[in-house]
Design a protein around this motif. Structure first.
Motif, PDB file in Angstrom:
ATOM      1  N   THR A   5       0.825  -1.198   0.000  1.00 21.94           N
ATOM      2  CA  THR A   5       0.000   0.000   0.000  1.00 21.94           C
ATOM      3  C   THR A   5       0.867   1.259   0.000  1.00 21.94           C
ATOM      4  N   ALA A   6       0.247   2.376  -0.336  1.00 19.71           N
ATOM      5  CA  ALA A   6       0.946   3.661  -0.333  1.00 19.71           C
ATOM      6  C   ALA A   6       1.269   4.115   1.088  1.00 19.71           C
ATOM      7  N   ASN A   7       0.655   3.462   2.081  1.00 15.83           N
ATOM      8  CA  ASN A   7       0.965   3.760   3.482  1.00 15.83           C
ATOM      9  C   ASN A   7       2.026   2.767   3.944  1.00 15.83           C
ATOM     10  N   PHE A   8       3.282   3.084   3.701  1.00 18.84           N
ATOM     11  CA  PHE A   8       4.399   2.145   3.862  1.00 18.84           C
ATOM     12  C   PHE A   8       5.334   2.578   4.985  1.00 18.84           C
ATOM     13  N   LEU A   9       4.798   3.330   5.963  1.00 24.26           N
ATOM     14  CA  LEU A   9       5.647   4.002   6.944  1.00 24.26           C
ATOM     15  C   LEU A   9       6.573   3.074   7.736  1.00 24.26           C
ATOM     16  N   PRO A  10       6.116   1.924   8.272  1.00 22.77           N
ATOM     17  CA  PRO A  10       7.057   1.071   9.020  1.00 22.77           C
ATOM     18  C   PRO A  10       8.268   0.660   8.195  1.00 22.77           C
ATOM     19  N   TYR A  11       8.051   0.396   6.912  1.00 21.02           N
ATOM     20  CA  TYR A  11       9.157  -0.006   6.047  1.00 21.02           C
ATOM     21  C   TYR A  11      10.075   1.174   5.728  1.00 21.02           C
ATOM     22  N   VAL A  12       9.484   2.337   5.524  1.00 17.33           N
ATOM     23  CA  VAL A  12      10.293   3.538   5.273  1.00 17.33           C
ATOM     24  C   VAL A  12      11.208   3.811   6.459  1.00 17.33           C
ATOM     25  N   MET A  13      10.661   3.776   7.657  1.00 20.44           N
ATOM     26  CA  MET A  13      11.455   4.075   8.843  1.00 20.44           C
ATOM     27  C   MET A  13      12.475   2.970   9.122  1.00 20.44           C
ATOM     28  N   ALA A  14      12.119   1.723   8.831  1.00 20.66           N
ATOM     29  CA  ALA A  14      13.082   0.631   8.997  1.00 20.66           C
ATOM     30  C   ALA A  14      14.258   0.811   8.048  1.00 20.66           C
ATOM     31  N   GLY A  15      13.984   1.291   6.837  1.00 22.10           N
ATOM     32  CA  GLY A  15      15.057   1.550   5.888  1.00 22.10           C
ATOM     33  C   GLY A  15      15.989   2.644   6.370  1.00 22.10           C
ATOM     34  N   VAL A  67      20.191   2.349   7.508  1.00 21.62           N
ATOM     35  CA  VAL A  67      21.253   3.252   7.054  1.00 21.62           C
ATOM     36  C   VAL A  67      21.929   3.925   8.245  1.00 21.62           C
ATOM     37  N   GLU A  68      21.112   4.393   9.187  1.00 18.33           N
ATOM     38  CA  GLU A  68      21.640   5.085  10.370  1.00 18.33           C
ATOM     39  C   GLU A  68      22.576   4.193  11.177  1.00 18.33           C
ATOM     40  N   LYS A  69      22.247   2.917  11.265  1.00 20.64           N
ATOM     41  CA  LYS A  69      23.033   1.989  12.081  1.00 20.64           C
ATOM     42  C   LYS A  69      24.118   1.263  11.285  1.00 20.64           C
ATOM     43  N   GLY A  70      24.212   1.534   9.983  1.00 22.10           N
ATOM     44  CA  GLY A  70      25.272   0.953   9.181  1.00 22.10           C
ATOM     45  C   GLY A  70      24.998  -0.444   8.665  1.00 22.10           C
ATOM     46  N   PHE A  71      23.719  -0.801   8.487  1.00 21.02           N
ATOM     47  CA  PHE A  71      23.354  -2.104   7.950  1.00 21.02           C
ATOM     48  C   PHE A  71      22.784  -1.944   6.540  1.00 21.02           C
ATOM     49  N   ASP A  72      22.752  -3.043   5.805  1.00 21.92           N
ATOM     50  CA  ASP A  72      22.208  -2.996   4.450  1.00 21.92           C
ATOM     51  C   ASP A  72      20.685  -3.021   4.440  1.00 21.92           C
ATOM     52  N   ASP A  73      20.080  -3.677   5.412  1.00 22.91           N
ATOM     53  CA  ASP A  73      18.618  -3.752   5.468  1.00 22.91           C
ATOM     54  C   ASP A  73      18.195  -4.049   6.900  1.00 22.91           C
ATOM     55  N   CYS A  74      16.894  -3.948   7.133  1.00 22.38           N
ATOM     56  CA  CYS A  74      16.364  -4.017   8.484  1.00 22.38           C
ATOM     57  C   CYS A  74      15.113  -4.893   8.491  1.00 22.38           C
ATOM     58  N   ILE A  75      15.046  -5.844   9.397  1.00 24.33           N
ATOM     59  CA  ILE A  75      13.893  -6.734   9.515  1.00 24.33           C
ATOM     60  C   ILE A  75      12.784  -6.049  10.302  1.00 24.33           C
ATOM     61  N   VAL A  76      11.557  -6.188   9.797  1.00 26.33           N
ATOM     62  CA  VAL A  76      10.367  -5.687  10.476  1.00 26.33           C
ATOM     63  C   VAL A  76       9.659  -6.873  11.132  1.00 26.33           C
ATOM     64  N   LEU A  77       9.313  -6.723  12.413  1.00 22.65           N
ATOM     65  CA  LEU A  77       8.583  -7.758  13.143  1.00 22.65           C
ATOM     66  C   LEU A  77       7.086  -7.498  13.076  1.00 22.65           C
ATOM     67  N   ASN A  78       6.285  -8.553  13.261  1.00 21.73           N
ATOM     68  CA  ASN A  78       4.840  -8.345  13.318  1.00 21.73           C
ATOM     69  C   ASN A  78       4.409  -8.056  14.759  1.00 21.73           C
ATOM     70  N   ASP A  79       3.111  -7.929  14.977  1.00 22.86           N
ATOM     71  CA  ASP A  79       2.611  -7.521  16.292  1.00 22.86           C
ATOM     72  C   ASP A  79       2.670  -8.640  17.332  1.00 22.86           C
ATOM     73  N   ASP A  80       3.204  -9.795  16.934  1.00 25.52           N
ATOM     74  CA  ASP A  80       3.470 -10.878  17.876  1.00 25.52           C
ATOM     75  C   ASP A  80       4.978 -11.108  18.028  1.00 25.52           C
ATOM     76  N   ASN A  81       5.758 -10.124  17.572  1.00 28.63           N
ATOM     77  CA  ASN A  81       7.225 -10.174  17.642  1.00 28.63           C
ATOM     78  C   ASN A  81       7.832 -11.326  16.848  1.00 28.63           C
ATOM     79  N   LYS A  82       7.107 -11.792  15.830  1.00 26.78           N
ATOM     80  CA  LYS A  82       7.644 -12.784  14.907  1.00 26.78           C
ATOM     81  C   LYS A  82       8.215 -12.071  13.667  1.00 26.78           C
ATOM     82  N   ILE A  83       9.048 -12.789  12.918  1.00 29.12           N
ATOM     83  CA  ILE A  83       9.646 -12.223  11.712  1.00 29.12           C
ATOM     84  C   ILE A  83       8.559 -11.976  10.671  1.00 29.12           C
ATOM     85  N   CYS A  84       8.562 -10.793  10.098  1.00 32.14           N
ATOM     86  CA  CYS A  84       7.599 -10.442   9.052  1.00 32.14           C
ATOM     87  C   CYS A  84       8.321 -10.418   7.700  1.00 32.14           C
ATOM     88  N   ASP A  85       9.090  -9.382   7.447  1.00 32.84           N
ATOM     89  CA  ASP A  85       9.906  -9.251   6.250  1.00 32.84           C
ATOM     90  C   ASP A  85      10.913  -8.148   6.502  1.00 32.84           C
TER      91      ASP A  85
END
Length: 271
Positions: free
Chosen positions: A142-152, A156-174
């Motif tokens: 969706t055009a509302n992609f804020l969690p992914y934008v902020m994870a990206g 960058v801020e922490k010096g990694f190539d990418d960042c994993i987003v967890l779901n609301d049960d603290n499991k791996i999402c993407d």
């Protein structure tokens, strides 16, 4: 001069195309597809079109698009922008004032993947400040992609190539820009769609292709500890195909199986 396509019309990329009351701008009321064009064709067009139409239907956005029409617009734009051999295309569809879809397409040249750089792998971390919901809209781009934008930004801020987003049960999402797979004992694992991940077209292609090669593919709940104990990790998206992970939470991974899958399934796909 680069161009964009607005509802089938090819216009200069700096041409204003919507007003301040646009629903996509105001509310994130729309969806998008990120598409790879390779050698004057779109390798995963059927998956892209199916996901786009399913998303528009779920959001109750009316449309009359056909796959053939959208392909025609994309390829005309790639020709104008001189990138029909290798391009990253972004197709955004949003709801207008009367509830119908309007479309903006961008196309930019993308360089071929450098295998030496690719083989060095990607570094991952966890985004700590947001959790992805697992509602009926979770699998959409969706055009509302804020969690992914902020994870990206966080990666960058922490010096990694990418960042994993967890779901609301603290499991791996993407991740901020890809789906994630792990390999353990020569079997493949990826978060199930009910875990809230994006229904990625490369994810879908790869699951089917791996099964055809008689690999076991599990779609299930995955936690951080599973990733740490895995033999290999890799990311997938429509533009880059497969991206091997070399480090996560201090663990180093090899990519021997991942490299073989890349050579067998991804290189021919984009050839």
């Amino acid at each position: 001069m680069m161009h964009v396509c607005f509802n089938g019309q090819m216009i200069a990329e700096n041409t204003p195309v919507f007003n301040a009351d646009n629903r996509g701008f105001r509310y994130g009321d729309g969806v998008f597809e990120t598409i790879k064009v390779s050698k004057e064709r779109i390798p995963l067009i059927d998956f892209h079109f199916e996901r786009l139409i399913t998303s528009l239907q779920l959001l109750k956005i009316q449309h009359s698009y056909t796959k053939e029409l959208l392909v025609q617009w994309i390829m005309r734009l790639c020709q104008l922008n001189q990138c029909k051999d290798s391009a990253r295309v972004r197709l955004a569809a949003f709801r207008n004032a009367i509830g119908h879809a309007e479309i903006i397409i961008e196309a930019q040249p993308v360089k071929s993947i450098d295998i030496q750089t690719w083989s060095q792998g990607f570094s991952l971390t966890i985004y700590p400040y947001a959790r992805k919901s697992r509602d009926v809209f979770a699998n959409l781009k969706t055009a509302n992609f804020l969690p992914y934008v902020m994870a990206g930004f966080y990666a960058v801020e922490k010096g990694f190539d990418d960042c994993i987003v967890l779901n609301d049960d603290n499991k791996i999402c993407d991740s901020s820009k890809a789906n994630i797979f792990m390999i353990r004992d020569n079997e493949f694992y990826t978060p199930a769609l009910h875990q809230g991940c994006i229904n990625g077209v490369m994810r879908r292609y790869l699951i089917d292709a791996l099964k055809e090669l008689n690999y076991v593919v599990h779609q299930e709940e995955i936690v951080e500890e599973d990733l740490v104990s895995a033999d290999e990790l890799f990311l997938t998206n429509a533009v880059k195909g497969i991206m091997p992970v070399n480090t996560f939470k201090g663990k180093q991974y090899n990519n021997s199986i991942t490299s073989g899958i890349y050579e067998r399934l991804i290189i021919p796909l984009f050839a």
